[in-house]
Design an enzyme around this catalytic site. Structure first.
Site, PDB file in Angstrom:
ATOM      1  N   GLU A 225       2.099  -4.390   0.349  1.00  9.88           N
ATOM      2  CA  GLU A 225       1.862  -3.102   1.000  1.00  9.88           C
ATOM      3  C   GLU A 225       0.347  -3.045   1.156  1.00  9.88           C
ATOM      4  O   GLU A 225      -0.361  -2.779   0.174  1.00  9.88           O
ATOM      5  CB  GLU A 225       2.373  -1.940   0.146  1.00  9.88           C
ATOM      6  CG  GLU A 225       2.181  -0.602   0.811  1.00  9.88           C
ATOM      7  CD  GLU A 225       2.620   0.567  -0.071  1.00  9.88           C
ATOM      8  OE1 GLU A 225       3.112   1.573   0.487  1.00  9.88           O
ATOM      9  OE2 GLU A 225       2.456   0.495  -1.306  1.00  9.88           O
TER      10      GLU A 225
ATOM     11  N   ASP B  56       3.287  -3.061  -4.464  1.00  6.42           N
ATOM     12  CA  ASP B  56       2.943  -1.684  -4.131  1.00  6.42           C
ATOM     13  C   ASP B  56       1.425  -1.519  -4.129  1.00  6.42           C
ATOM     14  O   ASP B  56       0.735  -1.985  -5.046  1.00  6.42           O
ATOM     15  CB  ASP B  56       3.583  -0.751  -5.161  1.00  6.42           C
ATOM     16  CG  ASP B  56       3.248   0.706  -4.934  1.00  6.42           C
ATOM     17  OD1 ASP B  56       3.671   1.246  -3.902  1.00  6.42           O
ATOM     18  OD2 ASP B  56       2.554   1.293  -5.793  1.00  6.42           O
TER      19      ASP B  56
END
Length: 591
Positions: free
Chosen positions: A385, A349
């Site tokens: 990401e 993330d």
């Protein structure tokens, strides 16, 4: 095991955490700036603190001891003494019981109260004050585990990148409403390992299940006060512990059994991990772990005013990977999940936050160097990401070789093209053929691009063709949260309709988008439930909705079953024809 324990030995600084060796338990905690560390032991119910043990040994900034009488199941936490000097980044407060960063099991729920904050809330000097209330009664407790598990012949399926079909799902939401999963197992790791779930994934053609965060996390206080929760789980507080709310048995081995079952059916397990920030939030957040252990070491602080945290994540803080012990903690966590829990890879993330040096994103930063030379982690799937919220954080195409990247340019182009925007044929062709403009220049392959039309963050596939606008009112933020740039088209009516022509058009559009995804070069990622027409009723930010909005619906209409069959055929077609999942970019040459 009876408390208090009488034998206390010096122990060792390695390994960090609480480690059962078959005879006793070694405890080791990093804190560079602490002046005193106390290990707190609790009764089996976690309600009464029975004993405090001062860790008198300190080796290379690691505080440690060994308890020969301690056994697995022991509940514990820490109290750490040191200066309370926010101006210089120090926020020690021994009145606060702290979760240990290396805890392998965290039991009990955080019961929110003002006592969890190191300062007096409402004080006119705000965080400059000092709160002396004890918070132990409302804190989760760490639990010593016995890591033994019969793995047998378990091994990773080792799916080639070019053959992957990623299925992004939520442990709880995927099976919470599944009629063929036993009620006691719905929404749990064990539920994911049941035959009906495994068979669905296999019939669909999934090779890799990507699970939204399972690291122990906290529900935000403001969400609970509104009757909501942090459903997605991007609020980690323990990087070694599988969250207990997804466990039907309360034991760590349940997660291992789930992984072993997936592997025996040829399915990889990839974890969505959040190493960029923690649940303690900004400088005004609670003191429940890292902040109280050593705020100045664990968090990136503003250079000219160390009261404040650097925030590249939008969540109030950023972990300090410049500190070698913090970097070591993340690497140890990753290796733990591979070696002890047998997972096959990670999706990071806001990965750009992990690459930052002093300020700028450095694609050759120490985090990436260490990962790619590590003999364990360099062999598993690494997916980024590739952005964060700081300046220069958007880094699609700039991650090193060996990494896959979520390609949001693919999502935006394909959505815009199929809703009829003009001038996109060039972009469409580039995304369809693997985004060589992003990846070929650095010697990477088409499978560096993880393609998706939808993900947990945003509309579902059904909602992409059913809504022009977001409908997030249930989040209690006046529909201000969530992006306004959805590249969606409702086909003539906002939301559900009985108009047969509109519904027929929507069905075609969904098939167009799904077929495009699986006939594109790169790694396709499908959002759980999209193959069955799942809707979130127009919500594009269901992060706090632990209810029917987020849970997969298994009560299928005839149209849903037809679309599921179509998805199965499309994925099978991709699998059976290598031209749809090439290992190299097209060269513009006749075959």
């Amino acid at each position: 095991m009876n408390l208090p324990l009488t034998a206390i030995w010096p122990g060792a600084p390695f390994p960090r955490g609480a480690t059962w060796d078959g005879e006793g338990v070694n405890f080791a905690l990093f804190s560079e700036n602490a002046t005193k560390v106390e290990l707190c032991l609790f009764d089996p119910g976690g309600k009464k603190e029975i004993q405090r043990i001062e860790l008198r040994e300190r080796t290379d900034l690691i505080w440690h001891c060994y308890l020969p009488e301690a056994r697995p199941g022991l509940l514990y936490g820490y109290r750490v003494h040191g200066p309370y000097d926010p101006a210089h980044g120090h926020r020690f407060n021994p009145n606060k019981l702290l979760i240990e960063p290396y805890a392998k099991d965290i039991v009990g729920r955080l019961r929110w109260s003002d006592a969890h904050f190191g300062y007096k809330i409402g004080h006119r000097q705000q965080d400059m004050s000092f709160d002396r209330r004890d918070n132990a009664a409302g804190m989760p407790k760490c639990r010593v585990i016995d890591p033994a598990f019969t793995w047998g012949e378990d091994k990773s399926p080792h799916i080639a990148w070019s053959d992957m079909v990623v299925y992004e799902t939520h442990v709880r939401g995927f099976t919470k409403n599944h009629p063929d999963v036993p009620p006691s197992l719905r929404g749990t790791y064990a539920g994911l390992a049941t035959a009906p779930v495994i068979e669905h994934l296999k019939r669909l053609g999934v090779t890799s299940a990507e699970l939204l965060p399972v690291h122990a996390f906290l529900n935000d206080r403001h969400l609970l006060e509104q009757g909501l929760s942090n459903y997605w789980g991007y609020n980690s507080i323990g990087f070694f512990a599988a969250d207990q709310r997804y466990s039907s048995s309360g034991v760590v081995s349940e997660f291992k059994t789930m992984v072993k079952t997936m592997h025996s059916n040829g399915i990889e397990v990839i974890l969505d991990v959040v190493y960029n920030h923690t649940a303690e939030g900004s400088h005004l957040g609670p003191t429940i772990s890292f902040r109280g252990i050593d705020n100045a070491s664990y968090y990136r602080l503003v250079g000219d005013d160390r009261r404040y945290c650097m925030d590249y994540t939008g969540c109030g803080n950023t972990l300090n990977l410049q500190n070698p012990r913090v970097l070591q903690m993340i690497m140890d966590s990753l290796r733990y999940w591979v070696l002890e829990m047998h997972v096959d890879g990670f999706r990071f993330d806001l990965a750009s936050a992990l690459a930052r040096g002093l300020h700028a994103v450095n694609r050759l930063g120490s985090f990436f160097d260490i990962l790619l030379q590590d003999p364990v982690l360099s062999q598993v799937k690494l997916i980024a990401e590739p952005w964060d919220l700081g300046e220069g954080g958007y880094q699609v195409g700039n991650f090193p070789a060996g990494w896959g990247e979520w390609n949001d340019q693919y999502r935006d182009t394909m959505r815009a093209y199929w809703k009829g925007d003009g001038g996109l044929i060039g972009d469409f062709a580039r995304r369809l053929t693997g985004s060589s403009d992003f990846y070929d220049h650095s010697g990477r392959k088409p499978y560096a691009s993880v393609n998706f039309i939808t993900a947990h963050d945003g509309f579902t596939l059904h909602d992409v063709v059913s809504y022009n606008h977001k409908h997030n009112d249930a989040n209690g933020e006046g529909n201000r949260d969530g992006t306004d740039n959805n590249n969606s088209w409702n086909c003539g009516a906002e939301g559900e309709t009985r108009d047969a022509e509109i519904n027929a058009l929507r069905a075609r559009q969904k098939r167009n988008l799904l077929a495009t995804l699986f006939f594109s070069q790169g790694v396709p990622m499908l959002l759980a439930g999209d193959e069955m027409g799942r809707t979130q009723k127009g919500s594009n930010n269901a992060y706090c909705q632990d209810n029917e909005i987020s849970w997969v619906n298994w009560d299928l209409s005839d149209a849903d079953r037809e679309f599921l069959a179509f998805a199965q055929r499309v994925i099978a077609l991709r699998r059976d024809h290598p031209v749809f999942h090439r290992k190299n970019f097209f060269q513009g040459k006749a075959i």
